[in-house]
Design an enzyme around this catalytic site. Structure first.
Site: not given
Length: 201
Positions: A7, A9, A15, A46, A90-91, A133, A155
């Protein structure tokens, strides 16, 4: 043949959304995948906040430009890449990732993309693939690789559990408590030793 999947962040860099929440003075944006397992729900939330405050890609990129990797992250990544292939899964989004990849020595990253209007407003996002992922780890396994995976959030659990060896790293007390069978580490030295041991087994 091993590939280590990490991953981004919380593992290698701070983050992004927490940094932007602090920079913009909008505390609601501190919510991350450590708090919300449904990433698409989190992103829609968001984007609604960004629209409400008339903030766009430019403002977020200005914050990202000031973010440095977590101390020790680049050295950890350099050493890891000297002994095995590494992919960051990563997302996050390509429009966010580039400055961070430069600071990490341009590792390979698989991530998503934002839909951005000419005005700079972020109007949507395009996920590379559902459950990216886990899907990526399974795809790597289908072409003959053994995967080792590490991450800190909800996640990341799919790829961690599906890999030959999987580790939580700098995760939350709740995620660790909910997954007591997963080894959890707090330092790069511990994580490196665990990855090396998994490759030797």
């Amino acid at each position: 043949m091993y590939i280590t999947c990490l991953d981004l962040e919380g593992v290698l860099v701070p983050e992004i959304w927490i940094a932007f929440a602090q920079a913009s003075g909008i505390p609601e944006l501190k919510r991350t995948t450590r708090d919300e397992p449904d990433y698409e729900k989190l992103m829609r939330w968001r984007l609604a906040i960004l629209k409400e405050h008339k903030l766009g890609l430019k403002e977020i990129q200005e914050t990202i430009a000031k973010i440095d990797p977590i101390p020790g992250a680049k050295e950890f990544l350099d050493e890891l890449r000297s002994i095995t292939q590494v992919i960051i899964i990563s997302d996050t989004f390509t429009q966010f990732a580039s400055p961070l990849m430069q600071k990490l020595g341009w590792p390979t990253i698989f991530c998503n993309s934002l839909e951005v209007a000419e005005s700079g407003e972020i109007t949507g996002f395009k996920m590379r693939i559902a459950e990216s992922k886990l899907a990526t780890v399974k795809a790597l396994q289908s072409i003959g690789y053994e995967t080792i995976a590490s991450g800190d959030s909800y996640n990341d659990l799919g790829m961690i559990k599906a890999s030959k060896a999987g580790f939580l790293f700098k995760s939350t007390d709740r995620i660790k408590a909910d997954n007591p069978h997963l080894p959890a580490y707090e330092t790069y030295e511990e994580l490196m030793a665990a990855i090396k041991q998994a490759m030797a087994d």
